[in-house]
Design a protein around this motif. Structure first.
Motif, PDB file in Angstrom:
ATOM      1  N   ILE A   1      26.034  38.372  37.908  1.00 32.96           N
ATOM      2  CA  ILE A   1      26.191  39.743  37.404  1.00 32.96           C
ATOM      3  C   ILE A   1      26.998  40.591  38.382  1.00 32.96           C
ATOM      4  O   ILE A   1      27.909  41.333  37.993  1.00 32.96           O
ATOM      5  N   LEU A   2      26.639  40.491  39.655  1.00 33.63           N
ATOM      6  CA  LEU A   2      27.350  41.269  40.674  1.00 33.63           C
ATOM      7  C   LEU A   2      28.827  40.890  40.729  1.00 33.63           C
ATOM      8  O   LEU A   2      29.698  41.760  40.903  1.00 33.63           O
ATOM      9  N   LEU A   3      29.120  39.605  40.581  1.00 33.67           N
ATOM     10  CA  LEU A   3      30.515  39.167  40.588  1.00 33.67           C
ATOM     11  C   LEU A   3      31.265  39.731  39.389  1.00 33.67           C
ATOM     12  O   LEU A   3      32.405  40.226  39.521  1.00 33.67           O
TER      13      LEU A   3
ATOM     14  N   THR B   1      35.256  43.508  37.237  1.00 33.18           N
ATOM     15  CA  THR B   1      35.563  44.537  36.237  1.00 33.18           C
ATOM     16  C   THR B   1      35.879  45.880  36.896  1.00 33.18           C
ATOM     17  O   THR B   1      36.821  46.580  36.506  1.00 33.18           O
ATOM     18  N   ALA B   2      35.091  46.254  37.916  1.00 37.18           N
ATOM     19  CA  ALA B   2      35.333  47.520  38.625  1.00 37.18           C
ATOM     20  C   ALA B   2      36.689  47.507  39.311  1.00 37.18           C
ATOM     21  O   ALA B   2      37.406  48.527  39.322  1.00 37.18           O
ATOM     22  N   THR B   3      37.067  46.364  39.871  1.00 36.82           N
ATOM     23  CA  THR B   3      38.373  46.257  40.533  1.00 36.82           C
ATOM     24  C   THR B   3      39.512  46.437  39.538  1.00 36.82           C
ATOM     25  O   THR B   3      40.505  47.137  39.810  1.00 36.82           O
TER      26      THR B   3
ATOM     27  N   ILE C   1      35.726  52.481  43.881  1.00 33.84           N
ATOM     28  CA  ILE C   1      34.526  53.282  43.623  1.00 33.84           C
ATOM     29  C   ILE C   1      34.592  53.922  42.243  1.00 33.84           C
ATOM     30  O   ILE C   1      33.611  53.961  41.498  1.00 33.84           O
ATOM     31  N   LEU C   2      35.799  54.441  41.893  1.00 32.42           N
ATOM     32  CA  LEU C   2      35.979  55.035  40.575  1.00 32.42           C
ATOM     33  C   LEU C   2      35.694  54.017  39.472  1.00 32.42           C
ATOM     34  O   LEU C   2      34.999  54.301  38.493  1.00 32.42           O
ATOM     35  N   GLY C   3      36.264  52.820  39.632  1.00 34.39           N
ATOM     36  CA  GLY C   3      36.031  51.770  38.639  1.00 34.39           C
ATOM     37  C   GLY C   3      34.564  51.366  38.562  1.00 34.39           C
ATOM     38  O   GLY C   3      34.017  51.139  37.475  1.00 34.39           O
TER      39      GLY C   3
END
Length: 387
Positions: A166-168, A173-175, A207-209
């Motif tokens: 999940i963390l990966l 996705t955030a990146t 951080i925004l993502g």
């Protein structure tokens, strides 16, 4: 001519009647109910005398608290308490030899051994080649597990495979989301990208993502470019579904039961390493339900493997598991082992006899009498009481 009077000769009918009375007397003498009962009693007495003069061959194996072998030729426990009472009442002499369960059953079936004593469950499969006495103890199968310490729980949480996946997924996705917005906005949007160095601005983008996919979409007017505002609207729906999916997965991963132990019933044994005693009803149960497992010669060996972490669960008779774990804890061992409250597959213990055994009726009669006694009830309380 001399004429013999009929009255001077024996009457034929009288002679026939006399013979008939003699025959009936003999029949009454030899075939009366009392004579039959006496004959049966005499036959039973002769058979019983033959039984009592034979030294029985008894097979057993260690199974605390039913059979406890503290030293050679010293057999204790509930089963031998029962058997010694029966043997005393029936005046039976016997010798004992220790055999594995599988060999013991085969020896009784072939007639090499007269009696099998331990914690042996009565099953239809065994009844096909053996006879059993009446049940003298009833229990169920149960599962033993090792409870994790707080440190082990924390370590398992950190390295939980599902959580790492999940963390990966969240990081990737955030990146991607943060990278898109960074390319579109970092030159024109000083509110979102206020750091001076390019590296710091990249971190701001990540951080925004991350906030976007975990907290939800920003207001579209936070972005200066039209493309950024359009993407924000499009991602709003996708992000909402993404957050809902992540929340559901995390909720299942962070339940107390999963962090502590995810084995609750036999349905949970498919994905863990399970142990069972070889040739036992627990091993047969797992095999019949297509659950792979490791076979061990004794319950004690399984519990050692469970305590060392070599296996994740043990399936065995509830009474045996509870007793052996309780006794080990009284000596400071197996502190983290526990038996789950879920029970299944009823078990009935009996004395193993060969087919058409001459000891069947006498053993069953004494067994049923002893089960009613205060001595038996006191022994059950003593062995299974919770300290």
């Amino acid at each position: 001519m001399t004429i013999i009077s009929p009255s001077s000769q024996p009457s034929f009918s009288s002679l026939y009647a006399l013979l008939l009375m003699v025959a009936l007397s003999l029949l009454v003498l030899f075939y009366s109910p009392n004579s039959q009962a006496q004959a049966q009693a005499q036959a039973q007495a002769q058979a019983q005398a033959g039984i009592n003069t034979k030294t029985l061959q008894v097979g057993t194996y260690s199974c605390p608290p039913f059979v406890i072998i503290d030293e050679p030729n010293n057999y204790q426990g509930l089963t031998f308490l029962l058997w010694n009472n029966i043997a005393t009442k029936l005046n039976l002499e016997y010798t004992v030899q220790v055999l594995p369960l599988k060999d013991l059953l085969a020896a009784v079936a072939s007639g090499k051994i007269d009696i099998g004593l331990s914690c042996i469950s009565i099953t239809p499969e065994r009844e096909e080649i053996l006879d059993f006495s009446h049940s003298f103890y009833e229990t169920n199968l149960a599962i033993a597990i090792k409870q994790q310490s707080h440190w082990e729980t924390f370590i398992n949480l950190i390295f939980n495979k599902k959580l790492l996946q999940i963390l990966l997924a969240v990081s990737i996705t955030a990146t991607i989301v943060g990278g898109i917005y960074y390319l579109l906005e970092h030159r024109v949007n000083r509110k979102l990208y206020s750091m001076k160095s390019p590296l710091a601005r990249l971190i701001e983008g990540f951080i925004l993502g991350l906030l976007f996919i975990t907290k939800g979409p920003f207001n579209y007017y936070e972005f200066k470019t039209l493309t950024g505002r359009v993407i924000t609207v499009l991602l709003a729906v996708i992000t909402t579904l993404f957050i809902a999916s992540i929340t559901a997965v995390l909720a299942s991963s962070f339940t107390l039961g999963l962090l502590n132990n995810d084995i609750k019933s036999p349905n949970d044994l498919d994905n863990v390493i399970t142990g069972a005693k070889q040739s036992s009803t627990s091993s047969n149960f797992l095999t019949n339900h297509s659950i792979s497992h490791k076979a061990y010669p004794t319950v004690a060996a399984m519990l050692v493997a469970l305590d060392k972490g070599e296996i994740n669960a043990v399936v065995a008779d509830d009474a045996i598991l509870r007793y052996q774990i309780k006794m080990a804890k009284s000596h400071g061992d197996f502190e983290q082992l526990q038996v789950l409250p879920y029970q299944f597959e009823k078990q009935n213990y009996g004395i193993v006899l060969g087919e058409n055994s001459p000891y069947d009726e006498e053993i069953n009669r004494e067994l049923l009498q002893f089960r009613k006694s205060n001595q038996w009830k006191k022994a059950l309380t003593e062995y299974f009481k919770i300290k």
